[in-house]
Design an enzyme around this catalytic site. Structure first.
Site, PDB file in Angstrom:
ATOM      1  N   ASN A   9       7.812   4.247 -12.992  1.00  0.00           N
ATOM      2  CA  ASN A   9       6.956   3.231 -12.493  1.00  0.00           C
ATOM      3  C   ASN A   9       5.573   3.926 -12.236  1.00  0.00           C
ATOM      4  O   ASN A   9       5.388   4.789 -11.177  1.00  0.00           O
ATOM      5  CB  ASN A   9       7.554   2.769 -11.176  1.00  0.00           C
ATOM      6  N   LYS A  11       2.840   2.698 -11.583  1.00  0.00           N
ATOM      7  CA  LYS A  11       2.038   1.919 -10.308  1.00  0.00           C
ATOM      8  C   LYS A  11       0.709   1.795 -11.064  1.00  0.00           C
ATOM      9  O   LYS A  11       0.477   1.626 -12.247  1.00  0.00           O
ATOM     10  CB  LYS A  11       2.181   2.666  -9.182  1.00  0.00           C
ATOM     11  N   HIS A  97       9.105  -5.007  -5.898  1.00  0.00           N
ATOM     12  CA  HIS A  97       9.048  -3.602  -5.339  1.00  0.00           C
ATOM     13  C   HIS A  97       8.439  -3.681  -3.849  1.00  0.00           C
ATOM     14  O   HIS A  97       7.513  -4.565  -3.556  1.00  0.00           O
ATOM     15  CB  HIS A  97       7.883  -2.870  -6.334  1.00  0.00           C
ATOM     16  N   GLU A  99       6.239  -2.182  -2.474  1.00  0.00           N
ATOM     17  CA  GLU A  99       4.726  -2.061  -2.328  1.00  0.00           C
ATOM     18  C   GLU A  99       4.095  -3.836  -2.551  1.00  0.00           C
ATOM     19  O   GLU A  99       3.116  -4.095  -2.074  1.00  0.00           O
ATOM     20  CB  GLU A  99       4.032  -1.191  -3.309  1.00  0.00           C
ATOM     21  N   GLU A 169      15.672   1.069  -3.346  1.00  0.00           N
ATOM     22  CA  GLU A 169      14.538   2.159  -2.988  1.00  0.00           C
ATOM     23  C   GLU A 169      14.253   1.995  -1.405  1.00  0.00           C
ATOM     24  O   GLU A 169      13.519   0.949  -1.061  1.00  0.00           O
ATOM     25  CB  GLU A 169      13.519   1.914  -3.670  1.00  0.00           C
ATOM     26  N   GLY A 175       7.530   7.772  -2.421  1.00  0.00           N
ATOM     27  CA  GLY A 175       6.143   8.355  -2.282  1.00  0.00           C
ATOM     28  C   GLY A 175       6.016   9.372  -1.051  1.00  0.00           C
ATOM     29  O   GLY A 175       4.937   9.855  -0.730  1.00  0.00           O
ATOM     30  N   SER A 215      11.044   9.314  -4.173  1.00  0.00           N
ATOM     31  CA  SER A 215      11.083  10.691  -4.474  1.00  0.00           C
ATOM     32  C   SER A 215      12.128  11.299  -5.142  1.00  0.00           C
ATOM     33  O   SER A 215      12.300  12.516  -5.008  1.00  0.00           O
ATOM     34  CB  SER A 215      11.069  11.145  -2.813  1.00  0.00           C
TER      35      SER A 215
END
Ligand code: PGA
Length: 253
Positions: A9, A11, A97, A99, A169, A175, A215
């Protein structure tokens, strides 16, 4: 046997020349790693999709988008529909996701529409779920993740569900460099698979790939991927470096 998948991904990262270089490097290094039962996907920013798709050609690496609209067409400035992705032969799309949930207010209701549009366009949704840190600390992560899965997916027929890939996730691991332990990942994946089994039956639940994200790197991938219910990974930061990403792919074996 269910498919093992490592999806990168990217991003909102890379320029076009950097994107081309990274894709070429990954493609050059992975050919021998990908077997019929494993899949590598690069989920790149929208503007890069046609170029990267062309560059990857008939290689064993597939391309995916990171989002799609809940609408087919129309006056939705800045949006991209599942039909548009389909018209470019893009096989995968990440949906839900954390985010997107956090910064763009996406919730279960909206994700139902997006999942339906993706499936109607014959795309494979990579549906993301996972709890924030405060929920993990309260110990109610099972409940929240089960709720996210039920809200977004349980309206689907068994036939449709089989076309979905799930990515667990935990938000606190995305991250942050703080990966879930393999035990935490396995526990949650088993919870999700059990939940799928209770609604769709064990045979279907056993066919669904459930990826871990948060991560993942070349050092922890092997241990995570060796868990019985972890079928690969959704990889953010570590997918931006070709060598690191390919080492993660190798850990799928
Ligand atoms: P990360 O991101 O690997 O950088 O934690 C994963 C993701 O957001 O999909």
């Amino acid at each position: 046997m269910r498919q093992k998948i490592v999806a990168g991904n990217w991003k909102m990262n890379k320029t076009m020349p950097e994107a081309q270089a990274l894709s070429s490097e990954v493609m050059g290094m992975v050919s021998s790693e990908v077997t019929t039962n494993t899949k590598v996907v690069l989920c790149v920013p929208f503007p890069f999709l046609p170029v990267i798709k062309y560059l990857l050609g008939k290689s064993s690496v597939a391309v995916g988008a990171q989002n799609c609209s809940e609408h087919d067409w129309g006056a939705y400035t800045g949006e991209v529909s599942a039909l548009m992705l389909k018209s470019m032969d893009i096989p995968y799309v990440i949906l839900g996701h954390s985010e997107r949930r956090q910064y763009f207010g996406e919730d279960g209701k909206l994700l139902v529409k997006k999942i339906d549009k993706a499936l109607a366009a014959a795309l494979t949704p990579i549906f993301c779920c996972g709890e924030p840190l405060e929920v993990r600390e309260k110990g109610t992560h099972d409940t929240l993740v089960r709720q996210q899965v039920e809200e977004a997916l349980f309206h689907l027929s068994a036939e449709s569900l089989k076309k979905v890939v799930i990515a667990y996730e935990p938000v606190w691991a995305i991250g942050t460099g703080k990966t879930a332990t393999s035990q935490q990942a396995q526990e949650m994946h088993a919870v999700i698979r059990k939940q799928l089994a209770s609604k769709y039956g064990d045979t279907i639940a056993q066919e669904i790939s459930i990826l871990y994200g948060g991560s993942v790197n070349s050092k922890n991938a092997q241990e995570l991927f060796s868990c019985p219910d972890v079928d690969g990974g959704l990889v953010g930061g570590a997918s931006l470096k070709s060598r690191e990403f390919v080492d993660i792919i190798k850990a799928m074996k």
